[in-house]
Write a protein that holds these residues in place. Structure first.
Motif, short mmCIF file in Angstrom:
data_model
loop_
_atom_site.label_atom_id
_atom_site.label_comp_id
_atom_site.label_asym_id
_atom_site.label_seq_id
_atom_site.Cartn_x
_atom_site.Cartn_y
_atom_site.Cartn_z
N GLU A 176 31.70 17.47 -11.19
CA GLU A 176 30.40 17.39 -10.51
C GLU A 176 29.33 18.19 -11.25
OE1 GLU A 176 31.44 16.74 -5.84
OE2 GLU A 176 31.77 18.75 -6.66
N SER A 200 20.75 14.90 -3.26
CA SER A 200 21.98 14.28 -2.77
C SER A 200 22.15 12.88 -3.36
CB SER A 200 21.95 14.19 -1.24
OG SER A 200 21.81 15.48 -0.67
N ARG A 201 23.40 12.48 -3.57
CA ARG A 201 23.75 11.16 -4.10
C ARG A 201 22.95 10.83 -5.36
NH1 ARG A 201 27.87 8.34 -3.51
NH2 ARG A 201 26.74 6.37 -3.49
N GLY A 223 23.44 18.62 -4.35
CA GLY A 223 23.70 18.19 -2.98
C GLY A 223 24.94 17.32 -2.88
N GLU A 224 25.20 16.84 -1.69
CA GLU A 224 26.38 16.02 -1.41
C GLU A 224 26.38 14.75 -2.26
OE1 GLU A 224 30.01 15.43 0.37
OE2 GLU A 224 28.65 17.12 0.75
N GLY A 225 27.51 14.48 -2.90
CA GLY A 225 27.68 13.26 -3.67
C GLY A 225 26.93 13.21 -4.97
#
Length: 326
Positions: A137, A236-237, A261-263
């Protein structure tokens, strides 16, 4: 299948069963063979469906491996040109190359598929870097100019966007004045910072049709902006690239890293030898490397002059400056 015979002394004979593929292997006016001859200091003679390689044993073996690997590419429907020749020579060109790549890229593709082209890493360091971009990530790419850090990062971002693994691509750079002053440039703020962002536009246009790039920018699915514009956001994403990170301050780097952020995926690229920050201002890239290097889920990938894929003189220039300590 390619068969190899070893006549006396300084010859290696390669036999290729498909004459049509052999024509593509040799290239127009045999320019591919000439390229291999020049790079490996061998002589290649073509007769029928056979190529005879003349030269020292090590050079002959390298040329034979390169020719076999390139022929295998053609058998699988891929093209062969100067870039592929350079890549196979750098990689060693052995017949097991494709199998080794598949093993190395378990969990991620060997090739980076974009709308306009298929991108392949050309060196071992690039291969490891691409794998880490798909697997982690947060990944860092650190090394000199011309090693493909940003180019490969953007290619992976485009690939992930096409696959639907992320919803947007965000590309950023610190707008540091490297001898120029922003205030004296004509136009509004966008006009002033766009020259700093141009390498990112260039990379995108290499992977996506120009009209599609423009449309995606208008729809905010692709953003290209100075680092300062990231403050206060949660990304995010998104697939996020911070280029020229050596010119981010320590506070800017902390701000940027905490936007994850998330994803999302985040890639930080930079060259520690090209810091343009004012004297006494610490580089955020060096600070992040020191603080984060031991966190298992963060990948640090390093390049040297051997990974330079621009003009061969670029590698020689980098080595000269490194030797001088400049």
């Amino acid at each position: 299948m390619v068969t190899t015979t070893l006549p006396p002394s300084h010859e290696t004979v390669l036999e290729f069963p498909d004459n049509f593929l052999l024509i593509d292997l040799c290239g127009e006016y045999d320019r591919n063979l000439a390229d291999i001859e020049g790079r490996l200091s061998v002589q290649i003679l073509r007769r029928g469906n056979r190529l005879t390689v003349l030269g020292e044993e090590g050079a002959r073996a390298a040329a034979a491996d390169t020719l076999n690997a390139l022929y295998q590419r053609l058998e699988s429907g891929k093209s062969v040109g100067a870039a592929e020749i350079e890549r196979e020579i750098r990689m060693g060109g052995d017949e097991a190359g494709e199998a080794e790549q598949m093993e190395m890229f378990q969990g991620g593709p060997v090739e980076i598929k974009t709308r306009k082209k298929l991108v392949e890493p050309r060196t071992e360091a690039q291969k490891s870097y691409v794998r880490s971009l798909f697997e982690h990530e947060l990944a860092f790419g650190i090394g000199p100019a011309g090693t493909g850090k940003t180019y490969l990062a953007v290619a992976v971002g485009v690939s992930m966007f096409i696959q639907g693994r992320v919803e947007k691509i965000i590309l950023s750079r610190p707008a540091v004045e490297a001898g120029e002053r922003l205030g004296f440039l004509p136009g509004d703020m966008k006009d002033k910072v766009d020259p700093y962002m141009q390498p990112l536009y260039d990379a995108l246009n290499d992977f996506l049709p120009g009209k599609q790039v423009q449309k995606l920018i208008e729809e905010k699915q692709i953003e290209i902006a100075p680092l300062a514009f990231m403050r206060g956001r949660t990304l995010s994403r998104a697939y996020v690239v911070l280029d020229e990170a050596q010119n981010a301050t320590q506070m800017q780097m902390k701000m940027f890293l905490t936007r994850l952020g998330e994803g999302s995926r985040m890639v930080i690229t930079g060259d520690r030898t090209q810091i343009d920050l004012p004297r006494g201002v610490g580089s955020g890239l060096a600070d992040a490397e020191r603080l984060l290097k031991h966190i298992p889920k963060i990948s640090f990938n390093y390049f040297t002059s051997k990974d330079v894929v621009r003009h061969p003189l670029v590698a020689a220039i980098i080595e000269a400056y490194d030797a001088d300590g400049s």
